[in-house]
Design a protein around this motif. Structure first.
Motif, PDB file in Angstrom:
ATOM      1  N   ASP A   1      24.986  41.257  43.266  1.00 15.42           N
ATOM      2  CA  ASP A   1      26.149  42.251  42.705  1.00 15.42           C
ATOM      3  C   ASP A   1      26.956  42.799  44.136  1.00 15.42           C
ATOM      4  O   ASP A   1      26.260  43.204  44.955  1.00 15.42           O
ATOM      5  CB  ASP A   1      25.861  43.227  41.866  1.00 15.42           C
ATOM      6  N   THR A   2      28.160  42.671  43.771  1.00 12.47           N
ATOM      7  CA  THR A   2      28.991  43.474  44.867  1.00 12.47           C
ATOM      8  C   THR A   2      29.559  44.671  43.949  1.00 12.47           C
ATOM      9  O   THR A   2      30.326  44.431  42.880  1.00 12.47           O
ATOM     10  CB  THR A   2      30.195  42.695  45.171  1.00 12.47           C
ATOM     11  N   ILE A   3      29.501  45.908  44.728  1.00 10.63           N
ATOM     12  CA  ILE A   3      29.735  47.224  44.052  1.00 10.63           C
ATOM     13  C   ILE A   3      30.941  47.914  44.559  1.00 10.63           C
ATOM     14  O   ILE A   3      30.909  47.892  45.755  1.00 10.63           O
ATOM     15  CB  ILE A   3      28.282  47.999  43.981  1.00 10.63           C
TER      16      ILE A   3
ATOM     17  N   VAL B   1      34.523  42.247  42.986  1.00  7.67           N
ATOM     18  CA  VAL B   1      33.592  43.265  42.461  1.00  7.67           C
ATOM     19  C   VAL B   1      32.915  43.001  41.195  1.00  7.67           C
ATOM     20  O   VAL B   1      33.555  42.513  40.167  1.00  7.67           O
ATOM     21  CB  VAL B   1      34.074  44.598  42.359  1.00  7.67           C
ATOM     22  N   ASP B   2      31.604  43.047  41.075  1.00  7.61           N
ATOM     23  CA  ASP B   2      30.921  43.003  39.869  1.00  7.61           C
ATOM     24  C   ASP B   2      30.679  44.204  38.935  1.00  7.61           C
ATOM     25  O   ASP B   2      30.284  44.198  37.875  1.00  7.61           O
ATOM     26  CB  ASP B   2      29.457  42.234  40.215  1.00  7.61           C
TER      27      ASP B   2
ATOM     28  N   ARG C   1      38.035  43.494  33.691  1.00  6.16           N
ATOM     29  CA  ARG C   1      37.023  43.234  33.100  1.00  6.16           C
ATOM     30  C   ARG C   1      35.831  43.503  33.624  1.00  6.16           C
ATOM     31  O   ARG C   1      34.604  42.668  33.741  1.00  6.16           O
ATOM     32  CB  ARG C   1      37.042  41.972  32.403  1.00  6.16           C
ATOM     33  N   VAL C   2      35.663  44.566  34.877  1.00 10.56           N
ATOM     34  CA  VAL C   2      34.538  44.805  35.471  1.00 10.56           C
ATOM     35  C   VAL C   2      34.018  46.133  34.921  1.00 10.56           C
ATOM     36  O   VAL C   2      34.842  47.156  34.791  1.00 10.56           O
ATOM     37  CB  VAL C   2      35.071  45.111  37.161  1.00 10.56           C
ATOM     38  N   SER C   3      32.637  46.293  34.806  1.00  7.88           N
ATOM     39  CA  SER C   3      32.079  47.390  34.061  1.00  7.88           C
ATOM     40  C   SER C   3      32.037  48.644  35.035  1.00  7.88           C
ATOM     41  O   SER C   3      31.919  48.496  36.209  1.00  7.88           O
ATOM     42  CB  SER C   3      30.597  46.961  33.918  1.00  7.88           C
ATOM     43  N   VAL C   4      32.265  49.808  34.291  1.00  8.49           N
ATOM     44  CA  VAL C   4      32.213  51.147  35.128  1.00  8.49           C
ATOM     45  C   VAL C   4      31.144  51.979  34.684  1.00  8.49           C
ATOM     46  O   VAL C   4      31.033  52.414  33.703  1.00  8.49           O
ATOM     47  CB  VAL C   4      33.638  51.848  35.157  1.00  8.49           C
TER      48      VAL C   4
END
Length: 320
Positions: free
Chosen positions: A119-121, A186-187, A219-222
């Motif tokens: 993952d990229t955060i 970003v994931d 559509r990237v989770s937070v």
């Protein structure tokens, strides 16, 4: 450290981060209680209330501060002697500090489970618990990469990238306005919180809402990492979290501002991210959707304050 020194360091942001602020306040109250030599319990209580008010007034937005002070001060009115009041307060402060530190460890573990290998955060501001999640994922062997924002105007991002660098995590340092340019790389977004309201909205460093809105669009989770004592019981009754506006000279030097008489600098320190832009809030009690914020407040804070005391080891036998 004295109450006055602690208050000044919190106000000037030398002590920063909601969890660190809460622990610093508890430590200051503990040390102050040990130093007050009045034999009159009413005078002792009055002096401690004065010290508590001094600390709470420093940062109006960070709910962790009044919550921590409330927990440490709880039970003073039931003490019949100064020694009983002093010992009770010192005990509650010690238990709160220990509980806060354990909460960071638990949240780090829970949050790391939501980070996948590769993952990229993206993270914004300097959150002890958000960084804890990222570092724990790295320690577990997951190969991750981080985008960290600069965080104007106080540049807390510099602290973040030093922490990530020292942990051996590959990190990209970007200006706040570059988030949209990199969001598709970003994931997962992980941020902290200074307050969580009853409807699941999150108050955090200015710019967080823009990051979350951009993530939702892509559509990237937070994921929000927050200890339960950052939830705001007063919002159940409709009270709003007051957004702190800091000095203009954090943004524009006084000597420049004096040459611009028609310019007003606005410097809010925080903004509000609506619940619909947040996927999960990770607490030491587990991960919840933002719509369940009321449950945390009911069970561990506010109307459920006794249950919260029990959860951090403060029973009635210590307070009465």
């Amino acid at each position: 450290m004295s109450v006055t020194d602690t208050a000044e360091k919190i106000k000037s942001m030398e002590v920063r981060g909601a969890g660190r602020i809460a622990r610093a306040a508890a430590e200051a109250l503990r040390d102050h209680a040990a130093s007050v030599r009045s034999s009159d319990v009413a005078a002792f209580r009055q002096e401690m209330e004065r010290a508590a008010a001094t600390l709470v007034a420093t940062r109006p937005t960070a709910v962790s501060l009044p919550n921590a002070v409330h927990i440490v001060m709880a039970g003073l009115e039931h003490a019949s002697t100064t020694e009983e009041a002093r010992e009770g307060l010192i005990h509650r402060a010690a238990r709160f500090i220990q509980s806060s530190q354990h909460a960071v460890e638990k949240i780090s573990g829970f949050g790391a489970r939501h980070i996948r290998d590769g993952d990229t955060i993206l993270t914004h501001c300097n959150s002890e618990v958000a960084l804890g999640c990222i570092i724990e994922a790295h320690r577990s062997g997951k190969k991750i990469e981080v985008f960290a924002t600069e965080v104007r105007p106080r540049n807390q991002g510099l602290i973040t990238i030093r922490t990530l660098n020292d942990a051996g995590i590959k990190t990209n340092f970007i200006v706040d306005s570059a988030v949209r340019s990199y969001i598709h790389d970003v994931d997962l977004v992980i941020v902290g919180a200074d307050a969580v309201t009853v409807n699941g909205a999150v108050v955090n460093k200015i710019g967080t809402s823009q990051v979350a809105h951009t993530a939702a669009e892509a559509r990237v989770s937070v994921l929000v990492a927050a200890e339960t004592y950052k939830f705001a019981p007063q919002t159940i009754m409709g009270d709003l979290i007051r957004i702190e506006e800091r000095e203009a000279n954090e943004v524009l030097a006084d000597e420049i501002a004096r040459t611009l008489p028609n310019v007003t600098v606005r410097n809010p320190a925080f903004d509000v991210t609506p619940a619909e832009y947040i996927d999960l809030i990770v607490t030491e009690q587990g991960a919840i959707p933002p719509q369940m914020a009321y449950i945390i407040i009911r069970e561990y804070l506010g109307w459920g304050i006794e249950e919260f005391h029990e959860s951090i080891g403060i029973g009635a036998n210590h307070d009465e």
